[in-house]
Design a protein around this motif. Sequence first.
Motif, mmCIF file in Angstrom:
data_model
loop_
_atom_site.group_PDB
_atom_site.id
_atom_site.type_symbol
_atom_site.label_atom_id
_atom_site.label_comp_id
_atom_site.label_asym_id
_atom_site.label_seq_id
_atom_site.Cartn_x
_atom_site.Cartn_y
_atom_site.Cartn_z
ATOM 1 N N THR A 54 5.564 2.585 -10.673
ATOM 2 C CA THR A 54 6.656 1.655 -11.004
ATOM 3 C C THR A 54 7.029 1.167 -9.458
ATOM 4 O OG1 THR A 54 8.604 3.221 -10.691
ATOM 5 C CG2 THR A 54 7.561 2.723 -12.904
ATOM 6 N N GLU A 55 7.840 -0.001 -9.111
ATOM 7 C CA GLU A 55 8.053 -0.566 -8.333
ATOM 8 C C GLU A 55 9.193 0.481 -7.465
ATOM 9 O OE1 GLU A 55 10.507 -4.455 -6.595
ATOM 10 O OE2 GLU A 55 9.456 -4.717 -8.664
ATOM 11 N N PHE A 83 1.480 -0.178 -8.014
ATOM 12 C CA PHE A 83 2.612 -0.599 -6.951
ATOM 13 C C PHE A 83 2.074 0.116 -5.744
ATOM 14 C CE2 PHE A 83 4.514 -1.199 -11.035
ATOM 15 C CZ PHE A 83 5.070 -2.569 -10.734
ATOM 16 N N GLU A 112 8.983 2.083 -3.911
ATOM 17 C CA GLU A 112 10.110 2.155 -2.817
ATOM 18 C C GLU A 112 10.552 3.423 -2.233
ATOM 19 O OE1 GLU A 112 13.173 -0.268 -4.985
ATOM 20 O OE2 GLU A 112 12.090 -2.124 -5.012
#
Length: 144
Positions: free
Chosen positions: A119-120, A5, A124
């Motif tokens: 991870t996403e 990611f 973020e």
Amino acid sequence: MTGNFVATAATTIDAPASRVWGVITDPEAVKEFMFGADLVTDWTVGGPIAWRGEWEGKPYEDKGYILEVEPGQKLVHTHFSPLGGDEDKPENYHTLTWTLEDQEGGATKLTLSQDNNATEEAAEHSQGMWDMLVADVKKIAERG
């Protein structure tokens, strides 16, 4: 932690690429936009880069290696922070890519991307931090 990611932050800065480059490579400016950290590097490809500071009363040292230097255009380096709690091993390093693109009227588009987010959600979180950082680079570069 290995993940694919990517976190990306970008802004357009009302300053030429040479000025933006100066901000992202000057230790005094870096201290201002990088949470008070002291930058240590000689900008040699293959050489080390470190950011030393204090976070919540504890000293830390983030580190990495310079991968690519194209003055006024592109800077690529790895980055590892012990504050993340991961083991200091190559698969836990991120690659940060700073890209500067000339825009009309003498402006510069600055894009900062960070790969290897697990991870996403992690991407973020990183993007939120980098959004603030590139906004600070913009303020510094535009004030001359």
